[in-house]
Design a protein around this motif. Sequence first.
Motif, short mmCIF file in Angstrom:
data_model
loop_
_atom_site.label_atom_id
_atom_site.label_comp_id
_atom_site.label_asym_id
_atom_site.label_seq_id
_atom_site.Cartn_x
_atom_site.Cartn_y
_atom_site.Cartn_z
N PRO A 195 1.94 -42.12 44.19
CA PRO A 195 1.30 -41.33 45.25
C PRO A 195 -0.14 -40.95 44.93
O PRO A 195 -0.46 -39.78 44.78
N THR A 196 -1.01 -41.94 44.83
CA THR A 196 -2.39 -41.61 44.54
C THR A 196 -3.08 -41.01 45.74
O THR A 196 -4.02 -40.25 45.62
N GLY A 197 -2.64 -41.38 46.92
CA GLY A 197 -3.27 -40.83 48.11
C GLY A 197 -4.46 -41.63 48.59
O GLY A 197 -5.01 -41.36 49.66
N LYS B 250 7.69 -39.95 44.36
CA LYS B 250 7.27 -38.60 44.00
C LYS B 250 6.32 -38.02 45.06
O LYS B 250 5.24 -37.53 44.77
N ALA B 251 6.77 -38.10 46.29
CA ALA B 251 5.90 -37.71 47.40
C ALA B 251 5.67 -36.21 47.48
O ALA B 251 4.95 -35.76 48.36
N ASP B 252 6.26 -35.44 46.57
CA ASP B 252 6.03 -34.00 46.66
C ASP B 252 4.67 -33.61 46.13
O ASP B 252 4.35 -32.44 46.03
N THR B 253 3.84 -34.61 45.78
CA THR B 253 2.50 -34.29 45.35
C THR B 253 1.48 -34.50 46.47
O THR B 253 0.28 -34.30 46.28
N LEU B 254 1.97 -34.91 47.64
CA LEU B 254 1.08 -35.12 48.78
C LEU B 254 1.36 -34.10 49.87
O LEU B 254 2.52 -33.86 50.20
N THR B 255 0.31 -33.52 50.42
CA THR B 255 0.52 -32.66 51.58
C THR B 255 0.80 -33.57 52.78
O THR B 255 0.56 -34.77 52.72
N LEU B 256 1.29 -32.98 53.86
CA LEU B 256 1.69 -33.80 55.01
C LEU B 256 0.52 -34.62 55.52
O LEU B 256 0.66 -35.80 55.87
N GLU C 130 -2.16 -35.62 53.82
CA GLU C 130 -2.49 -36.69 52.88
C GLU C 130 -1.47 -37.81 52.99
O GLU C 130 -1.79 -38.99 52.88
N ARG C 131 -0.21 -37.39 53.22
CA ARG C 131 0.84 -38.40 53.30
C ARG C 131 0.62 -39.33 54.49
O ARG C 131 0.71 -40.55 54.37
N ILE D 218 11.90 -27.85 46.96
CA ILE D 218 11.78 -29.03 47.81
C ILE D 218 13.18 -29.55 48.08
O ILE D 218 13.91 -29.87 47.14
N ALA E 182 11.90 -32.33 57.07
CA ALA E 182 10.60 -31.69 57.15
C ALA E 182 9.89 -31.73 55.80
O ALA E 182 8.68 -31.53 55.72
N HIS E 183 10.66 -31.97 54.74
CA HIS E 183 10.05 -31.99 53.41
C HIS E 183 9.72 -33.40 52.97
O HIS E 183 8.62 -33.65 52.48
#
Lengths: 371, 381
Positions: free
Chosen positions: B185-187, B213-219, B221-222, B291, B297-298
């Motif tokens: 998840p570099t974004g 590991k998408a919990d490092t991106l805000t919606l 950014e995702r 999370i 939603a998460h």
Amino acid sequence: MTTNMRYKSRIPVKTEESTEEKQYVGFATLPNQVHRKSVKKGFDFTLMVAGESGMGKSTLVNSLFLTDLYKDRKLLNAEERINQTVEIIKHTVDIEEKGVKLKLTIVDTPGFGDAVNNNECWKPITDYIDQQFEQYFRDESGLNRKNIQDNRVHCCLYFIPPFGHGLRPVDVEFMKALHEKVNIIPLIAKADCLTPNEIKKLKDRIREEIDKFGIKVYQFPECDSDEDEEFKQLDKELKECTPFAVIGSNTVVEARGQRVRGRLYPWGIVEVENQSHCDFVKLRNMLIRSHMHDLKDVTCDVHYENYRAQCIQEMTSKLAQDNRMESPIPILPLSTPDVETEKLIKMKDEELKRMQEMLNKMQQQMHDKDQ
Amino acid sequence: MTDTVETVEGSEVNLSHSNMSESAKPHHPPNPQAKGEKSHGSDFSYVGIDAILEQMRRKAMKQGFELNIMVVGQSGLGKSTLMNTLFKSKVSRKSVQPNPEERIPKTIEIKSISHDVEEKGVRMKLTVIDTPGFGDQINNENCWQPIMKFINDQYEAYLQEEININRKKRIPDSRVHCCIYFIPPTGHCLRPLDVEFMRRLSKVVNIVPVIAKADTLTLEERDDFKQTIREELRANGIDVYPQKEFDEDAEDRLINDKIREMIPFAVVGSDQEYQVNGKRILGRKTKWGTIEVENIAHCEFAYLRDLLIRTHMQNIKDITGSIHYETYRVRRLNESNGHFSSHLSDHPDAQQKANGQPEQQPGGLHANGVAAQHEALSHEM
């Protein structure tokens, strides 16, 4: 550093002079004088950031120095990245705070670790650091040493991805290639994807591996024994916290009734400056508030001296091979460029003199006219 | 759409519509003795053909299913955890090893672990194929080769079984049905390694890319990241599952278009349970919140699970069998055909054994012609 001290002593003169004060000479004000002079002169600091793309390096730099250094940056897409090589890009910004000026240079290394084949991808970086040392070496050995520009890299923040289980081969190789040239501070990037347990495990693992591979990262200097307990405690905590797990943010969010720098997720808000969320505050304090000067000192006294010694050794060994007379060392690094700049300076001086004479003549003429 | 059929035992069974639609329906005469059939005796025009569904279901229950999933991605992206989360049990390689040592291997290893899982009487043999060492070295050139070789080896094994004179009743299927590729998840965008891998492997196997590991991106950014990835996949001609060209009809296309709008799924995996709002859920607990893995939603784990298991599992297997495997088979047979034509002239006996391939050559070039070749294939290579 020679300082012309023409300050009038600012010791408050007390009406009753005790015997001790009669023996008071006054050089206790030296630190103040140095301080005043430095404030006038300003400081400079060169910080390098290294790590794969997408680790949040730019965001962290912006958060640390509360600037927006990367406004006009254009990110490459996947196709363009296939043929990308490691570049070195410098951003300079002048920051002022409470009258103290800081000339901050950020050296960025886009392309590091991004390719499929990353063999020796740290070579452009080590070459750059060596170049800065060489430049300083020449300047220092030159004739005009008044305004030497110090471009040496004082500190390198290395971003370790939080996804792994420790150091990866590329991390180990990079740090081993650079640990004797620059102060390396390893950081765990994007720490908001780790739970507190995972952070602890990862930090322990990384510290273990740093020991195992013999990597010399920047060590905090030991506290003086006469520092107070609180300071010692803080220092101890700082040392146990390395490598720092950091989070950066370019956005301000509303949390607990305040506006803070943070990241907004559906499950909560991460505050960058909350010590229980990440080590950003510790890093900032360490990097800027307490150890910036020490980083510069270590760069000058250790890394640069190592380079210099190596350089001189190489030169003398070359000389021995060429069978030439051993000449005093300062002359050696002088190469034609310096001689040319000397010529230029002379020319400009003469031109200035001529113009000054012309001005004087004109003034004289006007004066005569008036009379 | 589900069909509900009541059996004599009184238990209700739900059938997934897609389970049945793609399977070939052999034409047996309707069997009025099927137990538990609803009495339509009074219905004049009812023949009872739909009872076939019940028969197939029963047979499938007896036989069980096989599913082979491969996970590919750099070390530490949560591959093993995601597998455990998907199947709600410890199916990953790490759970099986007595003392899991988390070190990066010097070369890529391919590790296959099989488990028998069961749910509501349906048995499945799940094989998770892990690829530790992928993308972890300094020089990752050609790190996809061992994986390509493995996939082709599975096709080869199946092919060998298929062309035997005495074939097994049920050929054990070790072909890789689905390859989940983990994108860090570099974004920013896909890395050269991601592009190289997916470009090569999307031609031999179904690839399902996920953002790990998408919990490092805000919606926000995702969404940006996903869009960038989709554009780059398009620009590089990478066809991930569900592939547009294999949509069978308008209905499929509609469903699959919706999925294509959402890939790659941004997933978070966890095998730890926490109590949230009185419920026990799988999640990750941090200082700023918990999370929830199955909360859409998460993160999009639920969508991935639905795709892989609840709605498209059979479709994935079918595409592997009828398209990827057939492509391999055709190529392989053409290769060996060239090899054989030089032999045919030397060995007249071999001609009888060799199944008249030269004549059937034109038909063999099309995947559809394979059905005709089924009976003819009887020689050993």
